[in-house]
Write a protein that holds these residues in place. Structure first.
Motif, PDB file in Angstrom:
ATOM      1  N   LYS A   1       0.834  -1.207   0.000  1.00 22.18           N
ATOM      2  CA  LYS A   1       0.000   0.000   0.000  1.00 22.18           C
ATOM      3  C   LYS A   1       0.868   1.257   0.000  1.00 22.18           C
ATOM      4  CE  LYS A   1      -3.728   2.144   2.567  1.00 22.18           C
ATOM      5  NZ  LYS A   1      -3.832   2.790   3.833  1.00 22.18           N
ATOM      6  N   ARG A   2       1.859   1.290   0.862  1.00 22.54           N
ATOM      7  CA  ARG A   2       2.693   2.488   1.006  1.00 22.54           C
ATOM      8  C   ARG A   2       3.496   2.806  -0.249  1.00 22.54           C
ATOM      9  NH1 ARG A   2       5.928   2.873   6.445  1.00 22.54           N
ATOM     10  NH2 ARG A   2       6.382   4.899   5.517  1.00 22.54           N
ATOM     11  N   GLN A   3       3.955   1.762  -0.964  1.00 19.34           N
ATOM     12  CA  GLN A   3       4.787   2.021  -2.139  1.00 19.34           C
ATOM     13  C   GLN A   3       4.028   2.776  -3.227  1.00 19.34           C
ATOM     14  OE1 GLN A   3       6.244  -1.495  -4.146  1.00 19.34           O
ATOM     15  NE2 GLN A   3       4.231  -2.443  -4.215  1.00 19.34           N
ATOM     16  N   PHE A   4       2.720   2.577  -3.302  1.00 15.69           N
ATOM     17  CA  PHE A   4       1.941   3.274  -4.325  1.00 15.69           C
ATOM     18  C   PHE A   4       1.296   4.561  -3.810  1.00 15.69           C
ATOM     19  CE2 PHE A   4       2.113  -0.981  -6.306  1.00 15.69           C
ATOM     20  CZ  PHE A   4       2.737  -0.596  -7.478  1.00 15.69           C
TER      21      PHE A   4
ATOM     22  N   ASN B   1      17.732  -0.400   2.152  1.00 14.82           N
ATOM     23  CA  ASN B   1      18.600  -0.819   1.045  1.00 14.82           C
ATOM     24  C   ASN B   1      17.840  -1.103  -0.247  1.00 14.82           C
ATOM     25  OD1 ASN B   1      21.086  -0.802   2.570  1.00 14.82           O
ATOM     26  ND2 ASN B   1      20.245  -2.568   3.655  1.00 14.82           N
ATOM     27  N   GLY B   2      16.602  -0.655  -0.299  1.00 17.35           N
ATOM     28  CA  GLY B   2      15.763  -0.947  -1.459  1.00 17.35           C
ATOM     29  C   GLY B   2      15.626   0.237  -2.393  1.00 17.35           C
ATOM     30  N   GLU B   3      14.664   0.102  -3.310  1.00 20.22           N
ATOM     31  CA  GLU B   3      14.385   1.136  -4.306  1.00 20.22           C
ATOM     32  C   GLU B   3      12.994   1.711  -4.083  1.00 20.22           C
ATOM     33  OE1 GLU B   3      15.969   0.334  -8.647  1.00 20.22           O
ATOM     34  OE2 GLU B   3      14.851  -1.387  -7.898  1.00 20.22           O
ATOM     35  N   SER B   4      12.839   2.954  -4.418  1.00 23.73           N
ATOM     36  CA  SER B   4      11.514   3.577  -4.434  1.00 23.73           C
ATOM     37  C   SER B   4      10.908   3.369  -5.819  1.00 23.73           C
ATOM     38  CB  SER B   4      11.620   5.077  -4.145  1.00 23.73           C
ATOM     39  OG  SER B   4      12.229   5.746  -5.236  1.00 23.73           O
ATOM     40  N   ILE B   5       9.613   3.572  -5.930  1.00 22.97           N
ATOM     41  CA  ILE B   5       8.946   3.500  -7.230  1.00 22.97           C
ATOM     42  C   ILE B   5       9.558   4.534  -8.172  1.00 22.97           C
ATOM     43  CG2 ILE B   5       6.755   3.923  -8.433  1.00 22.97           C
ATOM     44  CD1 ILE B   5       6.773   1.230  -7.022  1.00 22.97           C
ATOM     45  N   ASN B   6       9.843   5.732  -7.677  1.00 25.37           N
ATOM     46  CA  ASN B   6      10.455   6.757  -8.530  1.00 25.37           C
ATOM     47  C   ASN B   6      11.805   6.316  -9.074  1.00 25.37           C
ATOM     48  OD1 ASN B   6       8.509   8.781  -8.749  1.00 25.37           O
ATOM     49  ND2 ASN B   6       9.030   9.627  -6.749  1.00 25.37           N
ATOM     50  N   GLU B   7      12.579   5.608  -8.281  1.00 20.02           N
ATOM     51  CA  GLU B   7      13.870   5.103  -8.760  1.00 20.02           C
ATOM     52  C   GLU B   7      13.679   4.031  -9.836  1.00 20.02           C
ATOM     53  OE1 GLU B   7      16.624   5.884  -4.811  1.00 20.02           O
ATOM     54  OE2 GLU B   7      15.396   4.063  -4.895  1.00 20.02           O
ATOM     55  N   VAL B   8      12.668   3.193  -9.663  1.00 19.93           N
ATOM     56  CA  VAL B   8      12.347   2.172 -10.666  1.00 19.93           C
ATOM     57  C   VAL B   8      11.936   2.848 -11.977  1.00 19.93           C
ATOM     58  CG1 VAL B   8      10.797   0.264 -11.264  1.00 19.93           C
ATOM     59  CG2 VAL B   8      11.695   0.453  -8.937  1.00 19.93           C
TER      60      VAL B   8
ATOM     61  N   LEU C   1       9.390  -6.148 -28.334  1.00 24.52           N
ATOM     62  CA  LEU C   1       8.748  -6.740 -27.167  1.00 24.52           C
ATOM     63  C   LEU C   1       9.678  -6.553 -25.969  1.00 24.52           C
ATOM     64  CD1 LEU C   1       6.608  -8.519 -25.717  1.00 24.52           C
ATOM     65  CD2 LEU C   1       7.911 -10.519 -26.506  1.00 24.52           C
ATOM     66  N   ILE C   2       9.120  -6.078 -24.856  1.00 27.14           N
ATOM     67  CA  ILE C   2       9.865  -5.944 -23.610  1.00 27.14           C
ATOM     68  C   ILE C   2       9.144  -6.766 -22.552  1.00 27.14           C
ATOM     69  CG2 ILE C   2      10.613  -4.376 -21.775  1.00 27.14           C
ATOM     70  CD1 ILE C   2      10.754  -2.170 -23.941  1.00 27.14           C
ATOM     71  N   ILE C   3       9.857  -7.720 -21.961  1.00 28.69           N
ATOM     72  CA  ILE C   3       9.272  -8.574 -20.936  1.00 28.69           C
ATOM     73  C   ILE C   3       9.879  -8.215 -19.587  1.00 28.69           C
ATOM     74  CG2 ILE C   3       8.947 -10.939 -20.122  1.00 28.69           C
ATOM     75  CD1 ILE C   3       8.892 -11.781 -23.054  1.00 28.69           C
ATOM     76  N   GLY C   4       8.987  -7.844 -18.663  1.00 25.88           N
ATOM     77  CA  GLY C   4       9.435  -7.415 -17.347  1.00 25.88           C
ATOM     78  C   GLY C   4       8.568  -7.975 -16.245  1.00 25.88           C
ATOM     79  N   HIS C   5       8.270  -7.126 -15.268  1.00 26.12           N
ATOM     80  CA  HIS C   5       7.642  -7.554 -14.025  1.00 26.12           C
ATOM     81  C   HIS C   5       6.506  -6.608 -13.645  1.00 26.12           C
ATOM     82  CE1 HIS C   5      11.027 -10.312 -13.533  1.00 26.12           C
ATOM     83  NE2 HIS C   5      11.691  -9.340 -14.121  1.00 26.12           N
ATOM     84  N   SER C   6       5.561  -7.124 -12.882  1.00 23.84           N
ATOM     85  CA  SER C   6       4.325  -6.374 -12.617  1.00 23.84           C
ATOM     86  C   SER C   6       4.548  -5.022 -11.943  1.00 23.84           C
ATOM     87  CB  SER C   6       3.348  -7.226 -11.809  1.00 23.84           C
ATOM     88  OG  SER C   6       3.944  -7.667 -10.609  1.00 23.84           O
ATOM     89  N   THR C   7       5.220  -4.985 -10.816  1.00 24.73           N
ATOM     90  CA  THR C   7       5.398  -3.706 -10.132  1.00 24.73           C
ATOM     91  C   THR C   7       6.242  -2.751 -10.956  1.00 24.73           C
ATOM     92  OG1 THR C   7       5.186  -4.745  -7.962  1.00 24.73           O
ATOM     93  CG2 THR C   7       6.220  -2.575  -8.020  1.00 24.73           C
ATOM     94  N   ALA C   8       7.305  -3.258 -11.546  1.00 26.40           N
ATOM     95  CA  ALA C   8       8.187  -2.401 -12.340  1.00 26.40           C
ATOM     96  C   ALA C   8       7.453  -1.827 -13.554  1.00 26.40           C
ATOM     97  CB  ALA C   8       9.427  -3.172 -12.770  1.00 26.40           C
ATOM     98  N   LEU C   9       6.705  -2.660 -14.268  1.00 25.50           N
ATOM     99  CA  LEU C   9       5.973  -2.162 -15.432  1.00 25.50           C
ATOM    100  C   LEU C   9       4.864  -1.202 -15.023  1.00 25.50           C
ATOM    101  CD1 LEU C   9       5.765  -5.364 -17.671  1.00 25.50           C
ATOM    102  CD2 LEU C   9       7.127  -3.311 -18.087  1.00 25.50           C
ATOM    103  N   ALA C  10       4.141  -1.519 -13.954  1.00 31.43           N
ATOM    104  CA  ALA C  10       3.096  -0.610 -13.474  1.00 31.43           C
ATOM    105  C   ALA C  10       3.700   0.733 -13.090  1.00 31.43           C
ATOM    106  CB  ALA C  10       2.361  -1.231 -12.290  1.00 31.43           C
ATOM    107  N   SER C  11       4.874   0.692 -12.513  1.00 36.43           N
ATOM    108  CA  SER C  11       5.566   1.937 -12.147  1.00 36.43           C
ATOM    109  C   SER C  11       5.879   2.761 -13.383  1.00 36.43           C
ATOM    110  CB  SER C  11       6.864   1.617 -11.388  1.00 36.43           C
ATOM    111  OG  SER C  11       6.577   0.904 -10.205  1.00 36.43           O
TER     112      SER C  11
ATOM    113  N   PHE D   1       4.436   2.630 -16.319  1.00 31.96           N
ATOM    114  CA  PHE D   1       3.196   3.103 -16.935  1.00 31.96           C
ATOM    115  C   PHE D   1       2.610   4.297 -16.186  1.00 31.96           C
ATOM    116  CE2 PHE D   1       2.403  -1.516 -18.445  1.00 31.96           C
ATOM    117  CZ  PHE D   1       3.340  -1.371 -19.436  1.00 31.96           C
ATOM    118  N   SER D   2       2.859   4.371 -14.893  1.00 28.56           N
ATOM    119  CA  SER D   2       2.326   5.498 -14.116  1.00 28.56           C
ATOM    120  C   SER D   2       2.918   6.819 -14.569  1.00 28.56           C
ATOM    121  CB  SER D   2       2.599   5.288 -12.619  1.00 28.56           C
ATOM    122  OG  SER D   2       3.966   5.523 -12.318  1.00 28.56           O
ATOM    123  N   LYS D   3       4.026   6.766 -15.258  1.00 34.54           N
ATOM    124  CA  LYS D   3       4.680   7.969 -15.791  1.00 34.54           C
ATOM    125  C   LYS D   3       3.742   8.657 -16.794  1.00 34.54           C
ATOM    126  CE  LYS D   3       8.513  10.292 -16.938  1.00 34.54           C
ATOM    127  NZ  LYS D   3       9.136  11.234 -16.060  1.00 34.54           N
TER     128      LYS D   3
END
Length: 156
Positions: free
Chosen positions: A101-104, A113-120, A141-151, A153-155
């Motif tokens: 919840k907090r990440q979005f 030691n992690g990444e923020s959505i903005n960094e992704v 074609l670009i194959i990635g991951h759900s959170t990273a791609l959603a991040s 797309f939010s741009k």
């Protein structure tokens, strides 16, 4: 005209690494596809619209590469920048219960030691713009991951 398809990797086989010295990040990167995941990826690759890509890119995670192999006869270009968000933890139990919840709610939120959505978003956008410059007029074609791609797309 340049055409880009984004795809999340197929169904991953999550495994528990017992007595393994790999970091949690490396363990996550090594998850393969399930048997069903392999079947789904193969079936999707037979869809007419998902054929004849000029270039196929995938994150450096095994499950993304394993999905990508069905969509090319030549090669899969590996781009680490399309990897999933790095949590920065050593054990899944360290992930706060409200992390999802907090990440979005706060795109700058991250664990020590992690990444923020903005960094992704920044790393993926940079990689995407580089691909667009190199492959004008191609079908990609670009194959990635759900959170990273959603991040990413939010741009937009």
């Amino acid at each position: 005209m340049t055409t880009i398809y984004f795809m999340r990797h197929s169904e991953a086989l999550k495994s528990e690494n017992i007595n393994n010295s790999d970091s949690l990040q490396l363990q996550n990167e090594k998850w393969p596809l399930t048997i069903n995941g392999e079947k789904i990826a193969k079936e999707k690759s037979e869809i007419t619209e998902l054929k004849n890509f000029d270039s196929v890119y995938a994150s450096n995670y095994v499950r993304a590469i394993s999905t990508a192999k069905y969509f090319t006869n030549n090669e899969v270009k590996i781009v680490e920048s399309f990897g999933e968000r790095k949590f920065g933890i050593n054990d899944w139990n360290e992930l706060p219960s409200d992390f999802g919840k907090r990440q979005f709610e706060d795109f700058d939120y991250k664990l020590e030691n992690g990444e923020s959505i903005n960094e992704v978003i920044l790393r993926e956008e940079k990689a995407l713009l580089d691909i667009l410059r190199k492959h004008q007029g191609e079908k990609i074609l670009i194959i990635g991951h759900s959170t990273a791609l959603a991040s990413l797309f939010s741009k937009w």
